[in-house]
Write an enzyme that holds these catalytic residues in place. Structure first.
Site, PDB file in Angstrom:
ATOM      1  N   TYR A 163      56.077  58.595  61.487  1.00 33.20           N
ATOM      2  CA  TYR A 163      57.063  59.738  60.726  1.00 33.20           C
ATOM      3  C   TYR A 163      58.112  60.114  61.641  1.00 33.20           C
ATOM      4  O   TYR A 163      59.074  60.744  61.472  1.00 33.20           O
ATOM      5  CB  TYR A 163      56.487  61.096  60.160  1.00 33.20           C
ATOM      6  CG  TYR A 163      55.753  60.815  58.812  1.00 33.20           C
ATOM      7  CD1 TYR A 163      54.495  60.017  58.729  1.00 33.20           C
ATOM      8  CD2 TYR A 163      56.187  61.276  57.737  1.00 33.20           C
ATOM      9  CE1 TYR A 163      54.176  60.123  57.743  1.00 33.20           C
ATOM     10  CE2 TYR A 163      55.662  61.340  56.493  1.00 33.20           C
ATOM     11  CZ  TYR A 163      54.550  60.441  56.447  1.00 33.20           C
ATOM     12  OH  TYR A 163      53.801  60.359  55.020  1.00 33.20           O
ATOM     13  N   LYS A 184      42.861  53.337  63.088  1.00 35.96           N
ATOM     14  CA  LYS A 184      42.791  52.072  62.573  1.00 35.96           C
ATOM     15  C   LYS A 184      42.832  51.360  64.074  1.00 35.96           C
ATOM     16  O   LYS A 184      43.697  50.437  64.212  1.00 35.96           O
ATOM     17  CB  LYS A 184      43.731  51.886  61.770  1.00 35.96           C
ATOM     18  CG  LYS A 184      43.961  50.194  61.064  1.00 35.96           C
ATOM     19  CD  LYS A 184      42.787  50.150  60.327  1.00 35.96           C
ATOM     20  CE  LYS A 184      42.594  48.565  59.626  1.00 35.96           C
ATOM     21  NZ  LYS A 184      41.173  48.423  59.001  1.00 35.96           N
ATOM     22  N   ASP A 186      40.114  52.915  56.666  1.00 42.84           N
ATOM     23  CA  ASP A 186      39.675  52.241  55.233  1.00 42.84           C
ATOM     24  C   ASP A 186      38.343  52.809  54.914  1.00 42.84           C
ATOM     25  O   ASP A 186      37.985  53.027  53.768  1.00 42.84           O
ATOM     26  CB  ASP A 186      40.096  50.750  55.387  1.00 42.84           C
ATOM     27  CG  ASP A 186      39.366  50.116  56.802  1.00 42.84           C
ATOM     28  OD1 ASP A 186      38.993  50.918  57.556  1.00 42.84           O
ATOM     29  OD2 ASP A 186      39.483  48.782  56.690  1.00 42.84           O
ATOM     30  N   ASP A 212      48.330  61.860  55.162  1.00 40.30           N
ATOM     31  CA  ASP A 212      49.109  62.004  53.910  1.00 40.30           C
ATOM     32  C   ASP A 212      48.358  61.238  52.897  1.00 40.30           C
ATOM     33  O   ASP A 212      48.087  61.769  51.760  1.00 40.30           O
ATOM     34  CB  ASP A 212      50.453  61.339  54.037  1.00 40.30           C
ATOM     35  CG  ASP A 212      51.290  61.209  52.767  1.00 40.30           C
ATOM     36  OD1 ASP A 212      51.509  62.373  52.246  1.00 40.30           O
ATOM     37  OD2 ASP A 212      51.828  60.033  52.412  1.00 40.30           O
ATOM     38  N   ASP A 242      45.776  62.760  49.328  1.00 38.51           N
ATOM     39  CA  ASP A 242      45.918  62.802  48.011  1.00 38.51           C
ATOM     40  C   ASP A 242      44.529  62.274  47.325  1.00 38.51           C
ATOM     41  O   ASP A 242      44.185  62.830  46.121  1.00 38.51           O
ATOM     42  CB  ASP A 242      46.936  61.656  47.575  1.00 38.51           C
ATOM     43  CG  ASP A 242      48.210  62.091  47.380  1.00 38.51           C
ATOM     44  OD1 ASP A 242      48.547  62.921  47.988  1.00 38.51           O
ATOM     45  OD2 ASP A 242      48.958  61.686  46.347  1.00 38.51           O
TER      46      ASP A 242
HETATM   47  C1  IPM Z   1      53.510  65.148  51.674  1.00 39.59           C
HETATM   48  C2  IPM Z   1      54.669  64.297  51.118  1.00 39.59           C
HETATM   49  C3  IPM Z   1      55.605  63.915  52.265  1.00 39.59           C
HETATM   50  C4  IPM Z   1      54.782  63.077  53.424  1.00 39.59           C
HETATM   51  C5  IPM Z   1      56.835  63.248  51.662  1.00 39.59           C
HETATM   52  C6  IPM Z   1      57.513  63.867  50.752  1.00 39.59           C
HETATM   53  C7  IPM Z   1      57.835  62.820  52.772  1.00 39.59           C
HETATM   54  O1  IPM Z   1      53.971  63.215  50.732  1.00 39.59           O
HETATM   55  O2  IPM Z   1      53.862  66.259  52.199  1.00 39.59           O
HETATM   56  O3  IPM Z   1      52.041  64.990  51.391  1.00 39.59           O
HETATM   57  O4  IPM Z   1      54.752  62.038  53.199  1.00 39.59           O
HETATM   58  O5  IPM Z   1      54.426  64.004  54.453  1.00 39.59           O
HETATM   59 MN    MN Z   2      51.759  63.458  50.461  1.00 39.40          MN
END
Ligand code: IPM
Ligand code: MN
Ligand code: NAD
Length: 351
Positions: free
Chosen positions: A135, A186, A219, A243, A247
């Site tokens: 990032y 990784k 993974d 990140d 999810d």
């Molecule tokens: C998160 C989001 C951000 C990230 C994006 C919007 C840049 O996906 O906060 O999880 O990748 O950190």
């Molecule tokens: Mn995210």
């Protein structure tokens, strides 16, 4: 307490309005003195003014506020995502919010998407390194737009950056009685950068003999989080992997609408936001789930020392989910505002 609220874009605006109402409700129930400044930084603001965040924006957040609440940033009219990079990633970097704390706790058996599993199986936390990795946005494009185009995106791993997040994960584990820390990298493919993660993990874990230190390639971590999340207490990983796996973590809690997060630099002004994005197709339709935002507000309050109001919000969310007083993504029939009305009524009836 002085708070900055940045609704941002899309459903970020919808859920921030609801978090704001919940804040007012707990402030009056618990007698908290709260002063909120709502900042307009967003795609609309950028497209209207050319300004993503003003030059003194980061200093203002750091110096004038005890904490920052963000809805979400991202808008198809800004395809390079410049404003989100400046506002959200910029704040993470400039305020040095190196801990991205993303609890993964499911509040109801009904929300667990895994066959044969219950909410007892979903209770872990992810610590995502939040200030470096892929990032850092170091790189460039050469001969862009041609068939000779070269795109370079560098990953930065520093001893300091890796050390402080791994140390934080172990300290959290020790303080909260969670006895297993899993570091995911990784290093089998990224043999330079992630060798540093291996080294630091070995060194730091030696200071915590009572905590099980486990390593997984990321993974395999993704696979095990779905096969059997109960095997995890604390996961620590880099910025990009964190990140992605959060999810997965969101889905284990019932979906992105339920997941909360904190961007922390312990002792300094920190930033709180739901894990989800701006979900443009849902924006302004009174359908977005406000609970991830409300649970992020609870993390904010807890971090500022207000554990009572934080618990009140969390248990009210739990009750609403149990009674199906929630939005459609988590099995209810209510709109964004009506789900929040129910949440507030629940808070008021129990405080
Ligand atoms: C998160 C989001 C951000 C990230 C994006 C919007 C840049 O996906 O906060 O999880 O990748 O950190
Ligand atoms: Mn995210
Ligand atoms: P997203 O999280 O916005 O939405 C993905 C899907 O998840 C939605 O279509 C919806 O089905 C569901 N969802 C998300 N939040 C929900 C909620 N509160 N209630 C009900 N359903 C919900 O991810 P995306 O579509 O990949 O990204 C859209 C934009 O948001 C992009 O511009 C992206 O960069 C940005 N984004 C911002 C953040 C942030 O500000 N922290 C995080 C992720 C994505």
């Amino acid at each position: 307490m002085n708070l900055a609220f940045i609704p941002g874009d899309g459903i970020g605006k919808d859920v921030t309005a609801e978090a704001r109402r919940v804040l007012d409700a707990v402030a009056s129930a618990f007698g908290l003195a709260v002063c909120v400044d709502t900042l307009p930084w967003s795609a609309d603001h950028y497209l209207a003014t050319g300004v993503t965040i003003p030059p003194d924006g980061y200093a203002m957040l750091r110096d004038q506020f005890d904490a920052v609440f963000v809805g979400a940033l991202g808008d198809p009219r800004v395809p390079d995502n410049r404003h989100a990079r400046d506002i959200l990633l910029g704040a993470r970097f400039e305020l040095d919010l190196y801990v991205n704390y993303r609890p993964v706790r499911c509040l109801d058996d009904r929300l667990v998407p895994l066959k044969g599993k219950s909410r007892r199986d979903v209770d872990l936390v992810v610590f995502r390194e939040n200030t470096e990795g892929l990032y850092v946005n170091i790189g460039g494009r050469f001969k862009a737009g041609t068939e000779d185009e070269i795109a370079v995106q560098e990953e930065v791993n520093t001893w300091k950056g890796v050390h402080r997040i791994i140390r934080h994960a172990f300290e959290f584990a020790q303080a909260t009685g969670r006895l297993r820390v899993c570091m995911a990298d990784k290093s089998n493919a990224l043999t330079h950068g992630h060798a540093l993660w291996q080294r630091v993990f070995r060194e730091v874990s030696a200071d915590y003999p009572l905590i099980e230190a486990r390593h997984l390639f990321v993974d395999a971590l993704a696979m095990f989080m779905i096969r059997d999340p109960a095997q995890f207490d604390v996961i620590v990983t880099n910025n990009l992997f964190g990140d992605i796996v959060t999810d997965i973590g969101a889905e284990l809690q019932g979906g992105l609408g339920m997941a909360a997060s904190a961007n922390l630099h312990p002792g300094r002004t920190s930033l709180f936001e739901p894990v989800h994005g701006s979900a443009p197709p849902l924006a302004g339709k009174n359908v977005a789930n406000p609970f991830g935002a409300c649970l992020s507000l609870a993390l904010l309050l807890e971090t500022l020392g207000h554990a009572g109001p934080a618990r009140a919000i969390e248990s009210a969310v739990e009750s609403c989910i149990a009674a199906r007083g929630c939005t459609a993504d988590v099995g209810g029939h209510l709109g964004t505002r009506e789900a929040t009305d129910m949440l507030i009524a629940q808070i008021q009836s129990t405080t």
